[in-house]
Scaffold this motif. Structure first.
Motif, PDB file in Angstrom:
ATOM      1  N   VAL A  12       0.885  -1.262  -0.061  1.00 58.58           N
ATOM      2  CA  VAL A  12      -0.022  -0.090  -0.120  1.00 58.58           C
ATOM      3  C   VAL A  12       0.799   1.216   0.002  1.00 58.58           C
ATOM      4  N   ASP A  13       0.421   2.306  -0.637  1.00 56.31           N
ATOM      5  CA  ASP A  13       0.866   3.662  -0.461  1.00 56.31           C
ATOM      6  C   ASP A  13       0.817   4.318   0.912  1.00 56.31           C
ATOM      7  N   THR A  14       1.530   5.368   0.980  1.00 55.47           N
ATOM      8  CA  THR A  14       1.045   6.049   2.174  1.00 55.47           C
ATOM      9  C   THR A  14      -0.271   6.747   2.257  1.00 55.47           C
ATOM     10  N   SER A  15      -0.693   7.103   1.287  1.00 56.66           N
ATOM     11  CA  SER A  15      -2.175   7.564   1.350  1.00 56.66           C
ATOM     12  C   SER A  15      -3.441   6.604   1.755  1.00 56.66           C
ATOM     13  N   GLU A  16      -3.009   5.511   1.099  1.00 62.81           N
ATOM     14  CA  GLU A  16      -3.855   4.253   1.548  1.00 62.81           C
ATOM     15  C   GLU A  16      -3.685   3.747   2.815  1.00 62.81           C
ATOM     16  N   LEU A  17      -2.373   3.629   3.350  1.00 61.09           N
ATOM     17  CA  LEU A  17      -2.104   3.356   4.864  1.00 61.09           C
ATOM     18  C   LEU A  17      -2.723   4.315   5.770  1.00 61.09           C
ATOM     19  N   ILE A  18      -2.746   5.649   5.526  1.00 65.05           N
ATOM     20  CA  ILE A  18      -3.398   6.544   6.489  1.00 65.05           C
ATOM     21  C   ILE A  18      -4.957   6.458   6.525  1.00 65.05           C
ATOM     22  N   ARG A  19      -5.435   5.754   5.426  1.00 65.08           N
ATOM     23  CA  ARG A  19      -6.917   5.520   5.008  1.00 65.08           C
ATOM     24  C   ARG A  19      -7.033   4.442   5.898  1.00 65.08           C
ATOM     25  N   LEU A  20      -6.491   3.511   6.049  1.00 66.17           N
ATOM     26  CA  LEU A  20      -6.844   2.365   6.645  1.00 66.17           C
ATOM     27  C   LEU A  20      -6.433   2.471   8.145  1.00 66.17           C
ATOM     28  N   ASP A  21      -5.584   3.336   8.546  1.00 64.81           N
ATOM     29  CA  ASP A  21      -5.262   3.830   9.778  1.00 64.81           C
ATOM     30  C   ASP A  21      -6.431   4.470  10.413  1.00 64.81           C
ATOM     31  N   GLY A  34      -2.776   6.241  15.740  1.00 73.04           N
ATOM     32  CA  GLY A  34      -3.267   7.445  16.531  1.00 73.04           C
ATOM     33  C   GLY A  34      -3.215   8.583  15.420  1.00 73.04           C
ATOM     34  N   ALA A  35      -4.237   9.304  15.518  1.00 69.97           N
ATOM     35  CA  ALA A  35      -4.361  10.468  14.423  1.00 69.97           C
ATOM     36  C   ALA A  35      -3.409  11.221  14.182  1.00 69.97           C
ATOM     37  N   GLY A  36      -2.924  11.235  12.918  1.00 69.73           N
ATOM     38  CA  GLY A  36      -2.049  12.137  12.465  1.00 69.73           C
ATOM     39  C   GLY A  36      -0.672  11.398  12.339  1.00 69.73           C
ATOM     40  N   TRP A  37      -0.340  10.515  13.221  1.00 74.36           N
ATOM     41  CA  TRP A  37       1.035   9.955  13.378  1.00 74.36           C
ATOM     42  C   TRP A  37       1.666   9.523  11.885  1.00 74.36           C
ATOM     43  N   LEU A  38       0.847   8.673  11.117  1.00 73.05           N
ATOM     44  CA  LEU A  38       1.349   8.296   9.683  1.00 73.05           C
ATOM     45  C   LEU A  38       1.533   9.378   8.903  1.00 73.05           C
ATOM     46  N   ALA A  39       0.625  10.533   8.893  1.00 73.04           N
ATOM     47  CA  ALA A  39       0.883  11.589   8.050  1.00 73.04           C
ATOM     48  C   ALA A  39       2.138  12.517   8.498  1.00 73.04           C
ATOM     49  N   GLU A  40       2.532  12.349   9.614  1.00 75.22           N
ATOM     50  CA  GLU A  40       3.946  13.212   9.863  1.00 75.22           C
ATOM     51  C   GLU A  40       5.021  12.402   9.953  1.00 75.22           C
ATOM     52  N   PHE A  41       4.761  10.988  10.117  1.00 76.84           N
ATOM     53  CA  PHE A  41       6.199  10.121  10.013  1.00 76.84           C
ATOM     54  C   PHE A  41       6.205   9.235   8.925  1.00 76.84           C
ATOM     55  N   ALA A  42       5.472   8.672   8.242  1.00 77.69           N
ATOM     56  CA  ALA A  42       5.488   7.679   7.151  1.00 77.69           C
ATOM     57  C   ALA A  42       6.193   8.337   6.136  1.00 77.69           C
ATOM     58  N   PRO A  44       6.460   9.822   2.461  1.00 77.43           N
ATOM     59  CA  PRO A  44       5.477  10.390   1.898  1.00 77.43           C
ATOM     60  C   PRO A  44       5.215   9.512   0.439  1.00 77.43           C
ATOM     61  N   ALA A  45       6.436   9.069   0.030  1.00 80.95           N
ATOM     62  CA  ALA A  45       6.232   8.385  -1.366  1.00 80.95           C
ATOM     63  C   ALA A  45       6.499   6.879  -1.195  1.00 80.95           C
ATOM     64  N   ALA A  46       6.573   6.368  -0.088  1.00 84.73           N
ATOM     65  CA  ALA A  46       6.927   5.089   0.372  1.00 84.73           C
ATOM     66  C   ALA A  46       6.135   3.996   0.053  1.00 84.73           C
ATOM     67  N   VAL A  47       6.462   2.723  -0.164  1.00 85.97           N
ATOM     68  CA  VAL A  47       5.414   1.399  -0.487  1.00 85.97           C
ATOM     69  C   VAL A  47       5.699   0.749   0.979  1.00 85.97           C
ATOM     70  N   HIS A  48       4.424   0.459   1.571  1.00 82.90           N
ATOM     71  CA  HIS A  48       4.564  -0.170   2.842  1.00 82.90           C
ATOM     72  C   HIS A  48       3.731  -1.626   2.637  1.00 82.90           C
ATOM     73  N   TYR A  49       3.890  -2.694   3.459  1.00 85.62           N
ATOM     74  CA  TYR A  49       3.184  -3.900   3.173  1.00 85.62           C
ATOM     75  C   TYR A  49       2.672  -4.479   4.498  1.00 85.62           C
ATOM     76  N   LEU A  50       1.419  -4.883   4.151  1.00 79.48           N
ATOM     77  CA  LEU A  50       0.450  -5.419   5.191  1.00 79.48           C
ATOM     78  C   LEU A  50       0.279  -7.057   5.292  1.00 79.48           C
ATOM     79  N   LEU A  74       6.537  -0.879   7.747  1.00 78.15           N
ATOM     80  CA  LEU A  74       6.271   0.545   7.386  1.00 78.15           C
ATOM     81  C   LEU A  74       7.624   1.372   7.124  1.00 78.15           C
ATOM     82  N   THR A  75       7.647   1.985   6.076  1.00 77.90           N
ATOM     83  CA  THR A  75       8.631   2.919   5.709  1.00 77.90           C
ATOM     84  C   THR A  75       8.578   4.453   6.375  1.00 77.90           C
TER      85      THR A  75
END
Length: 128
Positions: A12-21, A34-42, A44-50, A74-75
């Motif tokens: 998943v990309d970061t925007s999709e990960l934030i949506r799932l979170d 937690g609200a906002g954590w991924l937007a601040e620390f993930a 932005p152009a990364a790929v993450h794996y679930l 998580l990247t």
């Protein structure tokens, strides 16, 4: 691995990960960032794996039960890959496209199980 979860890993990309979170937070699921954590620390152009690893049930929240507890590779913003967990509703996970080949899935699983990655909490302590 618990039965009842899909035997696959999805990217998943970061925007999709934030949506799932955000969905996990909205549904009152335990494992979220937690609200906002991924937007601040993930990254932005990364790929993450679930990777769903167990069925989790909440007797007091039947509308969100069962759901899948996923290991998350998580990247973060510094490019480092860390370990985290995220609770995901089955329909949301199933809606994610299958984009990874078998070799990539095996590599991600190996990293999550055997590489002693920093956890999200450990990384956050080192990177305030």
């Amino acid at each position: 691995m618990s039965s009842g979860v899909p035997r696959t890993i999805k990217a998943v990309d970061t925007s999709e990960l934030i949506r799932l979170d955000s969905e996990a937070i909205h549904c009152g699921l335990t494992r979220n960032h937690g609200a906002g954590w991924l937007a601040e620390f993930a990254g932005p152009a990364a790929v993450h794996y679930l990777w769903p690893v167990l069925v989790h049930r909440l007797g007091h929240r039947p509308e969100s039960s069962p759901h899948w507890r996923c290991m998350l590779l998580l990247t973060v913003r510094d490019g480092q890959q860390i370990f985290s967990l995220l609770d995901v509703l089955p329909a949301s996970f199933e809606d994610l496209p299958e984009t990874l080949d078998a070799a990539t899935k095996t590599e991600v699983a190996h990293r999550l199980e055997h590489e002693g990655l920093l956890t999200q909490a450990q990384w956050a302590d080192l990177n305030p």
